[in-house]
Design a protein around this motif. Structure first.
Motif, short mmCIF file in Angstrom:
data_model
loop_
_atom_site.label_atom_id
_atom_site.label_comp_id
_atom_site.label_asym_id
_atom_site.label_seq_id
_atom_site.Cartn_x
_atom_site.Cartn_y
_atom_site.Cartn_z
N GLU A 252 -3.55 -43.21 26.55
CA GLU A 252 -2.61 -44.33 26.62
C GLU A 252 -2.52 -45.05 25.28
O GLU A 252 -1.42 -45.43 24.84
CB GLU A 252 -3.03 -45.30 27.72
CG GLU A 252 -2.89 -44.72 29.13
CD GLU A 252 -3.47 -45.62 30.19
OE1 GLU A 252 -3.90 -46.75 29.85
OE2 GLU A 252 -3.51 -45.22 31.37
N VAL A 253 -3.66 -45.24 24.62
CA VAL A 253 -3.66 -45.88 23.30
C VAL A 253 -2.91 -45.00 22.31
O VAL A 253 -2.11 -45.49 21.49
CB VAL A 253 -5.10 -46.14 22.82
CG1 VAL A 253 -5.11 -46.63 21.38
CG2 VAL A 253 -5.78 -47.15 23.73
N ARG A 254 -3.15 -43.70 22.36
CA ARG A 254 -2.45 -42.78 21.46
C ARG A 254 -0.94 -42.86 21.66
O ARG A 254 -0.17 -42.91 20.68
CB ARG A 254 -2.95 -41.36 21.72
CG ARG A 254 -2.23 -40.25 20.95
CD ARG A 254 -2.89 -38.91 21.23
NE ARG A 254 -2.20 -37.80 20.59
CZ ARG A 254 -1.39 -36.94 21.20
NH1 ARG A 254 -1.17 -37.08 22.52
NH2 ARG A 254 -0.81 -35.96 20.55
N ARG B 73 5.42 -34.11 11.10
CA ARG B 73 4.00 -34.29 11.39
C ARG B 73 3.22 -34.66 10.13
O ARG B 73 3.57 -34.25 9.02
CB ARG B 73 3.43 -33.01 12.00
CG ARG B 73 4.06 -32.62 13.34
CD ARG B 73 3.64 -33.57 14.45
NE ARG B 73 4.26 -33.22 15.72
CZ ARG B 73 3.75 -32.38 16.60
NH1 ARG B 73 2.62 -31.73 16.33
NH2 ARG B 73 4.35 -32.14 17.74
N VAL B 74 2.12 -35.39 10.34
CA VAL B 74 1.28 -35.85 9.24
C VAL B 74 -0.18 -35.66 9.64
O VAL B 74 -0.59 -36.03 10.74
CB VAL B 74 1.52 -37.34 8.93
CG1 VAL B 74 0.57 -37.82 7.83
CG2 VAL B 74 2.97 -37.59 8.54
N GLY C 252 -8.11 -38.57 14.09
CA GLY C 252 -6.96 -38.55 13.20
C GLY C 252 -5.64 -38.61 13.92
O GLY C 252 -4.58 -38.36 13.31
N SER C 253 -5.64 -38.95 15.22
CA SER C 253 -4.43 -38.86 16.03
C SER C 253 -3.76 -40.20 16.30
O SER C 253 -2.75 -40.25 17.01
CB SER C 253 -4.76 -38.20 17.38
OG SER C 253 -5.63 -39.01 18.13
N ALA D 279 -1.43 -28.70 16.46
CA ALA D 279 -1.55 -27.82 17.62
C ALA D 279 -2.81 -28.12 18.42
O ALA D 279 -2.80 -28.09 19.66
CB ALA D 279 -1.54 -26.36 17.15
N PHE D 280 -3.90 -28.44 17.73
CA PHE D 280 -5.17 -28.68 18.41
C PHE D 280 -5.12 -29.96 19.25
O PHE D 280 -5.44 -29.95 20.44
CB PHE D 280 -6.30 -28.75 17.38
CG PHE D 280 -7.61 -29.19 17.94
CD1 PHE D 280 -8.27 -28.41 18.88
CD2 PHE D 280 -8.21 -30.37 17.53
CE1 PHE D 280 -9.50 -28.81 19.41
CE2 PHE D 280 -9.43 -30.77 18.04
CZ PHE D 280 -10.07 -30.00 18.98
N THR D 281 -4.71 -31.08 18.64
CA THR D 281 -4.69 -32.33 19.39
C THR D 281 -3.60 -32.34 20.47
O THR D 281 -3.75 -32.97 21.51
CB THR D 281 -4.52 -33.54 18.46
OG1 THR D 281 -3.30 -33.40 17.72
CG2 THR D 281 -5.69 -33.64 17.49
N THR D 282 -2.51 -31.62 20.21
CA THR D 282 -1.49 -31.51 21.25
C THR D 282 -2.04 -30.82 22.48
O THR D 282 -1.82 -31.26 23.62
CB THR D 282 -0.26 -30.74 20.71
OG1 THR D 282 0.34 -31.49 19.65
CG2 THR D 282 0.76 -30.52 21.81
N ALA D 283 -2.78 -29.73 22.28
CA ALA D 283 -3.39 -29.03 23.41
C ALA D 283 -4.41 -29.91 24.13
O ALA D 283 -4.55 -29.87 25.35
CB ALA D 283 -4.06 -27.75 22.94
#
Length: 459
Positions: free
Chosen positions: A438-440, A56-57, A182-183, A452-456
């Motif tokens: 979809e873009v992500r 992860r970055v 930032g994702s 953890a935050f963006t995954t949730a």
């Protein structure tokens, strides 16, 4: 209590020997493990780093955001410090291209030297990076402008595999790239639209809050730029309304050397209110009389009209560790929200460290902007830390209850500030939510830029 602790973490007050880059600026979150910070000094070096590593970055920027936005939890994860990739890259008559890690204060300094400004009003804190500001929805005030992300004409990303991709306004995915949390990738350069910078005169007034629900919309419809601070306990509002300055004010500004010109008439109409707020702040935080939180409040005392450029007038914040909750609601609903806050305040009489901050913007084109597609009024609430790094129980209760009230009205929280994510139905709030996902998935199929935050949020 666990949810409150997650949303409003305790602050570490004493700096230890660990690398300061491993904590966010407020020192209320650890961003990564020792040795996890990498600092490439060129875009090519960044590309090589991503192409030859895994894990992860996350980019730490100026570390101004809450830790959940910045940090990563993987043992083999990398925190990117891009402070070596800054500065003006190119400039034309109506555009300027900067490296993504350039601070806003440096962006503004470059533009001001050339008599230019962005077509967006600044936020109050300029220590944040340009990439961080557009990625979280930093905004100013005034219905004729929106977020800083809306000034972007082109954004370059270094993707998870080290490849580079440029996105320009008009590209189908540009609305996602403008504000990507930032994702999506690492922003290494941003081209911004610029325009000639006028001189503004900002009129400061104290008004009665009894008609604030109607006044707020009128002020914003009738002026170029507006910011207001509402003191519910005393029923008062300090409002700043700015218009382009007349010839006499421009002359005075120039004769004063081009700095912010303060007009000679000073008002003490709110001094008693300011003293009451300071007493509550100091009782709760046990801080010294002249600390930074106190300075943020005393600036409302003995106020006077001012004349200067947009950055001199509005970009005057004092960076202070705090819990800042800011929720945007459709402007058409703002009057009703103000009435509900008044009723709630009358019933509960919470102790407040700072007035309610009111800023309105026009619609944003960024898919995940809290002001996406609509005129928006942002309600801001601040609670300061005590000297031991704790938050007063009453302050935490105040933030929790007022956020619930605004969330129930369809409010969208500012991504770079504090909020309780359990209160929000993201796909309902953001019409382009699924399109963003979809873009992500297309740009970062392995979700290397997730934490953890963006995954949730997205998974």
């Amino acid at each position: 209590m666990a949810r409150a602790e997650l949303a409003y973490p305790r602050r570490v007050t004493e700096q230890t020997g660990e690398d300061v880059r491993l904590r966010n600026w407020a020192r209320n979150a650890t961003l990564g493990a020792p040795g996890s910070v990498c600092a490439p000094t060129s875009e090519a070096e960044l590309q090589s780093l991503l192409a030859t590593t895994s894990g992860r970055v996350r980019v730490i920027g100026s570390r101004m955001s809450p830790g959940r936005m910045l940090g990563q939890t993987d043992v083999d994860g990398v925190l990117l410090d891009l402070s070596g990739l800054t500065g003006l890259l190119s400039i034309t008559d109506d555009t300027a291209t900067f490296a993504g890690a350039t601070t806003l204060q440096d962006v503004y300094a470059v533009l001001t030297e050339r008599g230019l400004m962005l077509p967006s009003s600044p936020g109050v804190i300029a220590e944040q990076t340009l990439a961080g500001a557009i990625s979280t929805g930093t905004h100013g005030q005034g219905l004729n402008q929106s977020t800083i992300a809306d000034a972007a004409l082109a954004v370059r990303l270094v993707l998870a595999d080290g490849s580079v991709r440029d996105f320009r306004r008009g590209d189908p995915w540009f609305g996602a790239v403008q504000l990507g949390l930032g994702s999506l990738g690492v922003i290494t350069r941003v081209t911004l639209r610029t325009q000639p910078s006028p001189i503004y005169t900002c009129r400061k007034n104290m008004t009665d809050a009894a008609t604030l629900d109607d006044d707020l919309t009128s002020w914003n419809r009738e002026n170029d730029l507006v910011k207001a601070w509402w003191f519910p306990q005393e029923g008062q509002v300090q409002v700043w309304t700015a218009q382009e300055a007349g010839e006499d004010d421009v002359r005075r500004h120039r004769e004063a050397g081009g700095g912010l010109f303060e007009h000679p008439t000073v008002s003490d109409a709110m001094n008693a209110t300011i003293e009451q707020t300071l007493r509550q702040l100091r009782d709760d935080t046990k801080v010294a009389r002249e600390d930074m939180p106190s300075r943020t409040v005393t600036r409302f005392r003995d106020f006077t009209d001012v004349t200067g450029d947009i950055y001199q007038v509005f970009c005057r914040g004092i960076a202070t560790p705090q819990i800042n909750v800011e929720i945007g609601v459709p402007l058409d609903l703002a009057g009703g929200v103000i009435k509900k806050i008044k009723d709630w305040h009358d019933q509960t009489q919470p102790r407040m460290h700072y007035p309610v901050i009111l800023r309105c913007t026009g619609p944003s084109e960024a898919w995940l902007s809290p002001s996406h597609g609509q005129d928006t009024c942002y309600f801001g609430f601040v609670v300061y830390y005590s000297e031991d790094g704790s938050l007063s129980e009453e302050g935490v209760d105040f933030l929790r209850e007022v956020e619930k009230l605004l969330a129930a009205e369809g409010g969208r929280p500012h991504w770079g500030k504090y909020f309780d994510e359990s209160l929000y139905d993201w796909p309902t709030l953001y019409p382009e939510w699924e399109s963003f996902r979809e873009v992500r998935d297309a740009l970062d199929p392995g979700h290397r830029f997730a934490n953890a935050f963006t995954t949730a949020l997205f998974d």
